[in-house]
Design an enzyme around this catalytic site. Structure first.
Site, PDB file in Angstrom:
ATOM      1  CE  LYS A 243      -1.786   2.966   1.798  1.00 19.94           C
ATOM      2  NZ  LYS A 243      -1.703   4.408   1.475  1.00 19.94           N
TER       3      LYS A 243
ATOM      4  CB  CYS B 143      13.296   9.179   8.328  1.00 20.51           C
ATOM      5  SG  CYS B 143      14.344   8.105   7.454  1.00 20.51           S
TER       6      CYS B 143
ATOM      7  CD  GLU C  67       9.454  13.232  11.579  1.00 17.29           C
ATOM      8  OE1 GLU C  67       8.244  12.769  11.739  1.00 17.29           O
ATOM      9  OE2 GLU C  67      10.416  12.683  11.031  1.00 17.29           O
TER      10      GLU C  67
END
Ligand code: NAD
Length: 484
Positions: A176, A286, A388
């Site tokens: 997905k 990330c 973040e």
């Protein structure tokens, strides 16, 4: 208008509805995407289960890995096509997609195909006090059907980072991809066909998270494991969702990574490295550093040097070879990043550079660009230092001692990566070993060897992938004990 369809049991199929795939550089619709229904996710899982019982399940390791090399060959043959699709979906500079994203997808298939052939059997000779002898050996078996859920920042790279080892171990997958970046997962389906991967081994279902393909997949009782890369809070939601069927999970989640710069560093190398660490892929990696800690002696000069770097970055059209800063992924994500730019001011930050939106005077003004941004002056408790942001932004703070630098760097709920810049190798080792993260670089950033463990601690994830760690996750060991 192009339609990106689901890929189930070797066939491209339309979904229950369609949603738009947007080019982040100018906000135009580049394709419509078929959203998979609950029933289609079920079809994909059944197709994957069926593939395990068919030819794929019977293939020996030699033939299986040969076909994975053929997938790599097929990606290489359509290299430009993959680059174009990735650039259109993400807005990342073409130089980056052709240097990093697509070559890494090729490498993922080659490395894991080779590595799985080298993973030997564990065996132990057992001798009990009563003189009974036995031989134990453990065979590695596929987990079964693996659900693969991936984000938009490095779409093909991160998808293949999971699909390649999963297939190398003999699993079948239902992937997905992010709703923001569906194109390369669909192109990979064509590469799978070209490479002779049997129908049902690789399936793609498009859609969103809750109430859509993502959730249908995590809740499906016949999915044996979930491997996920994305936000920490999505990881938490998936963990709840898989709890009732007790599926193994591998989570690669968010980060709020620190860079520590000592006064004895090679200044130029550190500034170049930090510029990449903060701004690469518009800060949407990330591993990017959003917190930079600098020894006070060189604080002002480093802030000034990084400011100069930020200001010469060229935000341009993604397909222009000179562009080194693309847009953010979406209007929604730009809103989030700009809300942090605003919050930084409210929290008392000093703006060093950026803080807004560039103006182009052309269609890029309908895209999702932001200025690369640097702040100083925030307390460690500020939300902009703790949360973040996932944009081209960092906060720079000064430290006076090694202990203080370590304490500041570790003062976070995340724990993905860190970088340390110093000429003192002993200090490099010493500080690296104190970092509460999954990966620490000394005098480098984003230097990756696919055989090494990758993952995070705390809110940054569960488990490690890479090399044997991936093979361990994507397989089960069955220990066989034979009395001699
Ligand atoms: P996201 O969590 O919003 O979405 C990731 C994927 O999860 C998408 O495919 C999405 O549709 C799906 N999803 C969302 N909710 C779901 C649910 N409830 N159930 C099932 N699936 C669901 O993340 P994103 O915005 O696409 O990506 C950015 C995030 O990913 C950042 O936090 C970044 O740090 C992180 N990331 C981590 C790594 C790593 O290796 N640690 C690598 C890249 C990105």
């Amino acid at each position: 208008m192009k339609l990106i369809q689901n890929y189930i049991d070797g066939r491209f199929v339309s979904g229950k509805s369609e949603f738009a795939d947007i080019n982040p550089a100018d906000g135009t619709v580049i394709a419509q995407v078929s959203e998979a229904s609950d029933g289609q996710v079920n079809d994909a899982v059944c197709a994957a289960r069926g593939a395990l019982l068919g030819e794929w399940g019977r293939l020996g390791i030699r033939e299986r890995t040969l076909r994975l090399h053929r997938v790599a060959d097929a990606i290489e043959r359509k290299f430009d096509c993959f680059v174009r699709a990735e650039v259109a979906d993400t807005g990342k500079p073409v130089s980056l997609a052709s240097r990093l994203d697509v070559p890494r997808a090729v490498a993922n298939f080659r490395v894991f195909a080779d590595l799985v052939k080298m993973s030997g059997l564990e065996s132990f000779q057992t001798e009990t006090p009563d003189g009974t002898n036995a031989l134990n050996y453990a065979v590695r078996k596929p987990l079964g059907v693996v659900g693969v859920i991936t984000p938009w920042n490095l779409p093909l790279l991160l998808l293949t980072w999971k699909v390649a080892p999963a297939l190398a171990c003999g699993n079948a997958v239902v992937v997905k991809p992010s709703e923001e970046t569906p194109a390369t997962a669909a192109l990979l389906a064509e590469a799978m066909q070209d490479a002779g991967i049997p129908n049902g081994v690789y399936n793609v279902v498009h859609g969103f998270g809750p109430g859509s393909a993502g959730e249908f997949l995590t809740q499906h009782p016949d999915v044996d494991a979930i491997t996920f890369t994305g936000e920490s809070r999505t990881g938490a939601a998936i963990m709840k969702s898989v709890a009732c069927t007790v599926k193994p999970v591998s989570f690669e989640l968010g980060g709020k990574n620190a860079a520590i710069v000592f006064a004895d560093c090679n200044f130029e190398e550190a500034v170049n490295g930090l510029s990449d660490a903060v701004f690469l892929n518009t800060g949407q990696v990330c591993l990017c550093a959003e917190r930079v800690y600098v020894e006070r002696k060189i604080f002002s000069s480093l802030v000034e040097a990084l400011k100069r770097k930020a200001e010469i970055l060229h935000p341009g059209w993604p397909n222009d070879e000179k562009t080194d800063l693309g847009p953010l992924i979406s209007a929604q994500h730009r809103e989030k990043v700009l809300s942090y730019y605003k919050l930084a001011g409210e929290e008392g930050a000093t703006l060093v550079t950026g803080g807004g939106v560039p103006e182009f005077g052309d269609n890029r003004d309908q895209g999702f660009y932001v200025q690369p941004t640097i702040y100083t002056g925030l307390p460690e408790s500020a939300r902009c230092v703790q949360e973040e942001i996932f944009g081209p932004v960092c906060h720079i703070a000064a430290f006076d001692s090694e202990e203080e630098a370590v304490a500041m760097a570790n003062d976070t709920k995340y724990g993905l990566a860190a970088s340390i810049w110093t000429s003192d190798l002993k200090r490099g080792h010493r500080v690296a070993q104190q970092m509460k993260v999954g990966i620490t670089w000394v005098n480098s950033w984003f230097l990756r060897d696919l055989r090494t463990p990758f993952g995070g601690v705390g809110l940054s994830g569960i488990g490690r992938e890479g090399g044997m760690h991936s093979l361990n996750f994507y397989s089960e060991l069955n220990n066989i004990c034979i009395r001699l």
